[in-house]
Motif scaffolding. Sequence first.
Motif, mmCIF file in Angstrom:
data_model
loop_
_atom_site.group_PDB
_atom_site.id
_atom_site.type_symbol
_atom_site.label_atom_id
_atom_site.label_comp_id
_atom_site.label_asym_id
_atom_site.label_seq_id
_atom_site.Cartn_x
_atom_site.Cartn_y
_atom_site.Cartn_z
ATOM 1 N N LEU A 143 0.844 -1.186 0.000
ATOM 2 C CA LEU A 143 0.000 0.000 0.000
ATOM 3 C C LEU A 143 0.887 1.246 0.000
ATOM 4 O O LEU A 143 2.043 1.207 0.420
ATOM 5 C CB LEU A 143 -0.905 0.008 1.226
ATOM 6 C CG LEU A 143 -1.868 -1.176 1.385
ATOM 7 C CD1 LEU A 143 -2.703 -0.994 2.652
ATOM 8 C CD2 LEU A 143 -2.759 -1.323 0.172
ATOM 9 N N GLY A 144 0.311 2.356 -0.445
ATOM 10 C CA GLY A 144 1.066 3.605 -0.440
ATOM 11 C C GLY A 144 1.601 3.946 0.936
ATOM 12 O O GLY A 144 2.696 4.499 1.069
ATOM 13 N N THR A 145 0.834 3.618 1.982
ATOM 14 C CA THR A 145 1.250 3.916 3.350
ATOM 15 C C THR A 145 2.450 3.082 3.784
ATOM 16 O O THR A 145 3.104 3.400 4.781
ATOM 17 C CB THR A 145 0.086 3.663 4.327
ATOM 18 O OG1 THR A 145 -0.421 2.338 4.112
ATOM 19 C CG2 THR A 145 -1.029 4.664 4.112
ATOM 20 N N GLN A 146 2.754 2.020 3.048
ATOM 21 C CA GLN A 146 3.873 1.136 3.401
ATOM 22 C C GLN A 146 5.132 1.456 2.598
ATOM 23 O O GLN A 146 6.106 0.713 2.678
ATOM 24 C CB GLN A 146 3.462 -0.320 3.160
ATOM 25 C CG GLN A 146 2.283 -0.769 4.024
ATOM 26 C CD GLN A 146 1.761 -2.139 3.622
ATOM 27 O OE1 GLN A 146 1.632 -2.462 2.437
ATOM 28 N NE2 GLN A 146 1.459 -2.965 4.626
ATOM 29 N N LEU A 147 5.114 2.566 1.856
ATOM 30 C CA LEU A 147 6.260 2.961 1.035
ATOM 31 C C LEU A 147 6.880 4.237 1.584
ATOM 32 O O LEU A 147 6.188 5.096 2.127
ATOM 33 C CB LEU A 147 5.818 3.194 -0.415
ATOM 34 C CG LEU A 147 5.200 1.997 -1.143
ATOM 35 C CD1 LEU A 147 4.603 2.445 -2.467
ATOM 36 C CD2 LEU A 147 6.236 0.897 -1.365
ATOM 37 N N SER A 148 8.197 4.360 1.429
ATOM 38 C CA SER A 148 8.887 5.585 1.839
ATOM 39 C C SER A 148 8.542 6.722 0.881
ATOM 40 O O SER A 148 7.958 6.504 -0.197
ATOM 41 C CB SER A 148 10.395 5.356 1.849
ATOM 42 O OG SER A 148 10.866 5.208 0.505
ATOM 43 N N GLY A 149 8.934 7.940 1.238
ATOM 44 C CA GLY A 149 8.668 9.085 0.377
ATOM 45 C C GLY A 149 9.298 8.939 -0.998
ATOM 46 O O GLY A 149 8.666 9.227 -2.023
ATOM 47 N N GLY A 150 10.540 8.455 -1.032
ATOM 48 C CA GLY A 150 11.210 8.248 -2.310
ATOM 49 C C GLY A 150 10.535 7.167 -3.135
ATOM 50 O O GLY A 150 10.417 7.280 -4.360
ATOM 51 N N GLU A 151 10.079 6.106 -2.459
ATOM 52 C CA GLU A 151 9.384 5.027 -3.166
ATOM 53 C C GLU A 151 8.037 5.504 -3.698
ATOM 54 O O GLU A 151 7.634 5.158 -4.821
ATOM 55 C CB GLU A 151 9.197 3.831 -2.227
ATOM 56 C CG GLU A 151 10.499 3.100 -1.935
ATOM 57 C CD GLU A 151 10.364 2.075 -0.827
ATOM 58 O OE1 GLU A 151 11.217 1.177 -0.742
ATOM 59 O OE2 GLU A 151 9.398 2.161 -0.029
ATOM 60 N N GLN A 152 7.330 6.310 -2.916
ATOM 61 C CA GLN A 152 6.056 6.851 -3.382
ATOM 62 C C GLN A 152 6.243 7.695 -4.633
ATOM 63 O O GLN A 152 5.442 7.618 -5.574
ATOM 64 C CB GLN A 152 5.406 7.680 -2.268
ATOM 65 C CG GLN A 152 4.898 6.843 -1.107
ATOM 66 C CD GLN A 152 4.426 7.688 0.058
ATOM 67 O OE1 GLN A 152 4.751 8.875 0.172
ATOM 68 N NE2 GLN A 152 3.655 7.090 0.955
ATOM 69 N N GLN A 153 7.300 8.494 -4.670
ATOM 70 C CA GLN A 153 7.535 9.324 -5.845
ATOM 71 C C GLN A 153 7.937 8.477 -7.049
ATOM 72 O O GLN A 153 7.601 8.810 -8.181
ATOM 73 C CB GLN A 153 8.592 10.390 -5.546
ATOM 74 C CG GLN A 153 8.706 11.491 -6.589
ATOM 75 C CD GLN A 153 7.468 12.380 -6.674
ATOM 76 O OE1 GLN A 153 6.341 11.901 -6.636
ATOM 77 N NE2 GLN A 153 7.683 13.673 -6.814
ATOM 78 N N ARG A 154 8.618 7.364 -6.803
ATOM 79 C CA ARG A 154 8.940 6.466 -7.919
ATOM 80 C C ARG A 154 7.677 5.809 -8.479
ATOM 81 O O ARG A 154 7.557 5.600 -9.687
ATOM 82 C CB ARG A 154 9.946 5.404 -7.471
ATOM 83 C CG ARG A 154 11.380 5.932 -7.422
ATOM 84 C CD ARG A 154 12.364 4.819 -7.183
ATOM 85 N NE ARG A 154 12.610 4.596 -5.779
ATOM 86 C CZ ARG A 154 13.145 3.483 -5.276
ATOM 87 N NH1 ARG A 154 13.448 2.459 -6.063
ATOM 88 N NH2 ARG A 154 13.374 3.371 -3.987
ATOM 89 N N VAL A 155 6.720 5.494 -7.603
ATOM 90 C CA VAL A 155 5.425 4.994 -8.087
ATOM 91 C C VAL A 155 4.752 6.071 -8.942
ATOM 92 O O VAL A 155 4.167 5.781 -9.987
ATOM 93 C CB VAL A 155 4.507 4.588 -6.915
ATOM 94 C CG1 VAL A 155 3.113 4.210 -7.428
ATOM 95 C CG2 VAL A 155 5.103 3.428 -6.140
ATOM 96 N N ALA A 156 4.867 7.332 -8.520
ATOM 97 C CA ALA A 156 4.274 8.434 -9.283
ATOM 98 C C ALA A 156 4.903 8.544 -10.669
ATOM 99 O O ALA A 156 4.216 8.847 -11.653
ATOM 100 C CB ALA A 156 4.430 9.744 -8.516
ATOM 101 N N VAL A 157 6.210 8.293 -10.768
ATOM 102 C CA VAL A 157 6.876 8.297 -12.072
ATOM 103 C C VAL A 157 6.324 7.163 -12.937
ATOM 104 O O VAL A 157 5.999 7.368 -14.117
ATOM 105 C CB VAL A 157 8.405 8.158 -11.897
ATOM 106 C CG1 VAL A 157 9.085 7.882 -13.243
ATOM 107 C CG2 VAL A 157 8.985 9.426 -11.273
ATOM 108 N N ALA A 158 6.211 5.965 -12.352
ATOM 109 C CA ALA A 158 5.660 4.833 -13.101
ATOM 110 C C ALA A 158 4.238 5.127 -13.559
ATOM 111 O O ALA A 158 3.856 4.823 -14.700
ATOM 112 C CB ALA A 158 5.699 3.572 -12.237
#
Length: 228
Positions: free
Chosen positions: A146-161
């Motif tokens: 889940l988004g809540t289980q990702l770090s800030g950098g990981e969340q932004q990488r999901v946003a790139v994807a």
Amino acid sequence: MAFTNELALRCDGLHRYLGQDDARVHVLKGVSFEARRGEVYAIVGPSGCGKSTLLYLLGLLDRPDGGEIEINGQMMSTSDDIARTDARCEHIGFVFQFHFLMLEFSALDNVMMPMRKLGRLSQQEMVERAHYLLSSVGLGEKTHRLGTQLSGGEQQRVAVARALANQPSIILADEPTGNLDVKNSGLVFDLLTRLAKENGQAVVLVTHNPEIAARCDFTRPMRDGLFV
């Protein structure tokens, strides 16, 4: 790729006013700009100079008070809301300073959302593409987090994807690394530009980071509503 260096985005003489009556401000004063596939453009300048306003106009999130915008040769500045929504979904990917993920959904679901909206792929094809994109940004083992289980950098990488999900011709990024530390800033920028170049996409990003700007193909400084 054959389409590299094709003109993806053009605007000519854009004007934008914000506010009413005595508070009315002339934010953009006749801005012209173009972006070609496979190239990365940085728009830089002080706060309040019109950078983000321009990006929102180019992304068809707002309408200009004057001037023209073309996306892949199609005039969009006078098109209706349905055509603008369709063009955003098909041709434009967005990455903002804050990831704007749906945190109660998995990384996989977040990346699939633009594909669901466009409606061109089967469920299996969407899943496969989302897995591919998340692997491309180094999150292949975290697709179901889940988004809540990702770090800030990981969340932004999901946003790139997510921005790359529908294979848009244009990526618009507003301070995409502004909320990250130095290590993650470099990582997200590298991923965004590498993947966009591999897919022949034009990248236009607004940034205050001089190191990021220096690594782009072109830098366009703005001041007081105009390029200088």
